[in-house]
Write a protein that holds these residues in place. Sequence first.
Motif, PDB file in Angstrom:
ATOM      1  N   PHE A   3      11.710  -4.666 100.858  1.00  0.00           N
ATOM      2  CA  PHE A   3      11.277  -5.788 101.682  1.00  0.00           C
ATOM      3  C   PHE A   3      10.336  -5.335 102.797  1.00  0.00           C
ATOM      4  O   PHE A   3       9.283  -5.941 103.011  1.00  0.00           O
ATOM      5  N   ALA A   4      10.698  -4.273 103.515  1.00  0.00           N
ATOM      6  CA  ALA A   4       9.892  -3.811 104.651  1.00  0.00           C
ATOM      7  C   ALA A   4       8.480  -3.440 104.197  1.00  0.00           C
ATOM      8  O   ALA A   4       7.487  -3.814 104.844  1.00  0.00           O
ATOM      9  N   GLU A   5       8.384  -2.728 103.079  1.00  0.00           N
ATOM     10  CA  GLU A   5       7.066  -2.329 102.573  1.00  0.00           C
ATOM     11  C   GLU A   5       6.249  -3.540 102.146  1.00  0.00           C
ATOM     12  O   GLU A   5       5.040  -3.597 102.387  1.00  0.00           O
ATOM     13  N   LYS A   6       6.918  -4.500 101.519  1.00  0.00           N
ATOM     14  CA  LYS A   6       6.223  -5.722 101.093  1.00  0.00           C
ATOM     15  C   LYS A   6       5.695  -6.491 102.299  1.00  0.00           C
ATOM     16  O   LYS A   6       4.569  -6.974 102.290  1.00  0.00           O
ATOM     17  N   LEU A   7       6.532  -6.581 103.320  1.00  0.00           N
ATOM     18  CA  LEU A   7       6.131  -7.314 104.520  1.00  0.00           C
ATOM     19  C   LEU A   7       4.911  -6.659 105.164  1.00  0.00           C
ATOM     20  O   LEU A   7       3.956  -7.342 105.546  1.00  0.00           O
ATOM     21  N   ILE A   8       4.922  -5.351 105.277  1.00  0.00           N
ATOM     22  CA  ILE A   8       3.783  -4.631 105.861  1.00  0.00           C
ATOM     23  C   ILE A   8       2.530  -4.870 105.021  1.00  0.00           C
ATOM     24  O   ILE A   8       1.453  -5.189 105.552  1.00  0.00           O
ATOM     25  N   ALA A   9       2.660  -4.733 103.698  1.00  0.00           N
ATOM     26  CA  ALA A   9       1.509  -4.914 102.811  1.00  0.00           C
ATOM     27  C   ALA A   9       0.953  -6.329 102.896  1.00  0.00           C
ATOM     28  O   ALA A   9      -0.263  -6.533 102.972  1.00  0.00           O
ATOM     29  N   SER A  33       8.738  -6.005 113.994  1.00  0.00           N
ATOM     30  CA  SER A  33       8.761  -4.541 113.919  1.00  0.00           C
ATOM     31  C   SER A  33      10.053  -4.045 113.277  1.00  0.00           C
ATOM     32  O   SER A  33      10.028  -3.143 112.420  1.00  0.00           O
ATOM     33  N   LYS A  34      11.179  -4.631 113.644  1.00  0.00           N
ATOM     34  CA  LYS A  34      12.468  -4.229 113.056  1.00  0.00           C
ATOM     35  C   LYS A  34      12.503  -4.545 111.562  1.00  0.00           C
ATOM     36  O   LYS A  34      13.032  -3.768 110.769  1.00  0.00           O
ATOM     37  N   TRP A  35      11.965  -5.693 111.162  1.00  0.00           N
ATOM     38  CA  TRP A  35      11.919  -6.039 109.741  1.00  0.00           C
ATOM     39  C   TRP A  35      11.092  -5.012 108.972  1.00  0.00           C
ATOM     40  O   TRP A  35      11.470  -4.587 107.897  1.00  0.00           O
ATOM     41  N   GLU A  36       9.941  -4.628 109.562  1.00  0.00           N
ATOM     42  CA  GLU A  36       9.045  -3.694 108.883  1.00  0.00           C
ATOM     43  C   GLU A  36       9.597  -2.269 108.872  1.00  0.00           C
ATOM     44  O   GLU A  36       9.241  -1.479 108.003  1.00  0.00           O
ATOM     45  N   PRO A  64      13.142  -5.916  94.472  1.00  0.00           N
ATOM     46  CA  PRO A  64      12.170  -4.872  94.171  1.00  0.00           C
ATOM     47  C   PRO A  64      11.679  -5.000  92.731  1.00  0.00           C
ATOM     48  O   PRO A  64      12.462  -5.285  91.826  1.00  0.00           O
ATOM     49  N   SER A  65      10.373  -4.792  92.531  1.00  0.00           N
ATOM     50  CA  SER A  65       9.819  -4.878  91.189  1.00  0.00           C
ATOM     51  C   SER A  65       8.454  -4.213  91.148  1.00  0.00           C
ATOM     52  O   SER A  65       7.626  -4.435  92.030  1.00  0.00           O
ATOM     53  N   GLU A  66       8.206  -3.415  90.123  1.00  0.00           N
ATOM     54  CA  GLU A  66       6.907  -2.758  89.989  1.00  0.00           C
ATOM     55  C   GLU A  66       5.815  -3.756  89.660  1.00  0.00           C
ATOM     56  O   GLU A  66       4.693  -3.631  90.123  1.00  0.00           O
ATOM     57  N   ILE A  67       6.135  -4.740  88.842  1.00  0.00           N
ATOM     58  CA  ILE A  67       5.132  -5.735  88.469  1.00  0.00           C
ATOM     59  C   ILE A  67       4.676  -6.491  89.700  1.00  0.00           C
ATOM     60  O   ILE A  67       3.485  -6.719  89.899  1.00  0.00           O
ATOM     61  N   LEU A  70       2.361  -4.343  91.792  1.00  0.00           N
ATOM     62  CA  LEU A  70       1.009  -4.272  91.247  1.00  0.00           C
ATOM     63  C   LEU A  70       0.242  -5.564  91.478  1.00  0.00           C
ATOM     64  O   LEU A  70      -0.949  -5.541  91.816  1.00  0.00           O
ATOM     65  N   SER A  71       0.923  -6.687  91.328  1.00  0.00           N
ATOM     66  CA  SER A  71       0.239  -7.963  91.527  1.00  0.00           C
ATOM     67  C   SER A  71      -0.156  -8.149  92.985  1.00  0.00           C
ATOM     68  O   SER A  71      -1.236  -8.671  93.281  1.00  0.00           O
ATOM     69  N   VAL A  72       0.687  -7.715  93.905  1.00  0.00           N
ATOM     70  CA  VAL A  72       0.354  -7.820  95.329  1.00  0.00           C
ATOM     71  C   VAL A  72      -0.822  -6.912  95.654  1.00  0.00           C
ATOM     72  O   VAL A  72      -1.765  -7.311  96.340  1.00  0.00           O
ATOM     73  N   LYS A  73      -0.783  -5.689  95.142  1.00  0.00           N
ATOM     74  CA  LYS A  73      -1.885  -4.767  95.398  1.00  0.00           C
ATOM     75  C   LYS A  73      -3.181  -5.299  94.817  1.00  0.00           C
ATOM     76  O   LYS A  73      -4.235  -5.215  95.436  1.00  0.00           O
ATOM     77  N   THR A  74      -3.107  -5.868  93.627  1.00  0.00           N
ATOM     78  CA  THR A  74      -4.288  -6.452  93.002  1.00  0.00           C
ATOM     79  C   THR A  74      -4.814  -7.610  93.830  1.00  0.00           C
ATOM     80  O   THR A  74      -6.016  -7.724  94.069  1.00  0.00           O
ATOM     81  N   GLU A  75      -3.909  -8.460  94.272  1.00  0.00           N
ATOM     82  CA  GLU A  75      -4.323  -9.604  95.093  1.00  0.00           C
ATOM     83  C   GLU A  75      -4.947  -9.140  96.407  1.00  0.00           C
ATOM     84  O   GLU A  75      -5.954  -9.684  96.848  1.00  0.00           O
ATOM     85  N   LEU A  76      -4.363  -8.133  97.032  1.00  0.00           N
ATOM     86  CA  LEU A  76      -4.912  -7.611  98.278  1.00  0.00           C
ATOM     87  C   LEU A  76      -6.307  -7.038  98.059  1.00  0.00           C
ATOM     88  O   LEU A  76      -7.219  -7.265  98.865  1.00  0.00           O
ATOM     89  N   LEU A  77      -6.466  -6.304  96.960  1.00  0.00           N
ATOM     90  CA  LEU A  77      -7.784  -5.753  96.650  1.00  0.00           C
ATOM     91  C   LEU A  77      -8.804  -6.858  96.393  1.00  0.00           C
ATOM     92  O   LEU A  77      -9.950  -6.765  96.831  1.00  0.00           O
ATOM     93  N   GLU A  78      -8.389  -7.904  95.708  1.00  0.00           N
ATOM     94  CA  GLU A  78      -9.285  -9.037  95.455  1.00  0.00           C
ATOM     95  C   GLU A  78      -9.684  -9.719  96.758  1.00  0.00           C
ATOM     96  O   GLU A  78     -10.838 -10.095  96.950  1.00  0.00           O
ATOM     97  N   GLN A  79      -8.718  -9.886  97.663  1.00  0.00           N
ATOM     98  CA  GLN A  79      -9.022 -10.493  98.961  1.00  0.00           C
ATOM     99  C   GLN A  79      -9.996  -9.628  99.756  1.00  0.00           C
ATOM    100  O   GLN A  79     -10.943 -10.135 100.360  1.00  0.00           O
ATOM    101  N   GLN A  80      -9.764  -8.322  99.748  1.00  0.00           N
ATOM    102  CA  GLN A  80     -10.655  -7.418 100.470  1.00  0.00           C
ATOM    103  C   GLN A  80     -12.048  -7.433  99.856  1.00  0.00           C
ATOM    104  O   GLN A  80     -13.049  -7.427 100.578  1.00  0.00           O
TER     105      GLN A  80
END
Length: 156
Positions: A3-9, A33-36, A64-67, A70-80
């Motif tokens: 959760f913390a890593e997802k929130l930061i990302a 900050s505590k959540w992250e 937690p899920s690898e898929i 990957l989808s979040v990272k892909t979406e972040l890259l698309e947004q950037q």
Amino acid sequence: MEFAEKLIALRKGKELTQEQLAEQLNVSRQSVSKWENGQAVPEVEKLVELSRAFDVTVDYLLKPSEIDELSVKTELLEQQQKQMMDREQKRSRIFKNILYSLAVYLVFFAAFFVGHYFFFFHEWELWGKPVLFAEFFIATAIVIWIWAKKFPTVRC
């Protein structure tokens, strides 16, 4: 991904600071900050608000899920990539407008000097200054029109 890593990302993907996210959720920056840092987990109501703010499901935030990772990272890259393309298009429009503006003023100066050399050479005191002002005013109006056409909305 926890959760913390997802929130930061997700937060960084939206280019939000901890303080800005805290304001959106009506919590303190220290809570975010505590959540992250993994020291605390938000209440159910805040989880729902987080899911809405980041347009993800509560399940995604908690499971937690690898898929999902990957989808979040892909979406972040698309947004950037989209943000970079938008910035580049804006720079390109600005550069073109500068060139168009220079061209308009160069045509103005050429018309002024050619016109005054052939037509107003002997009557500069009578006609020169008013014509110069009128031509410059027209050139400036054209430049303003060019800029307004390319950037119709102004954000304050």
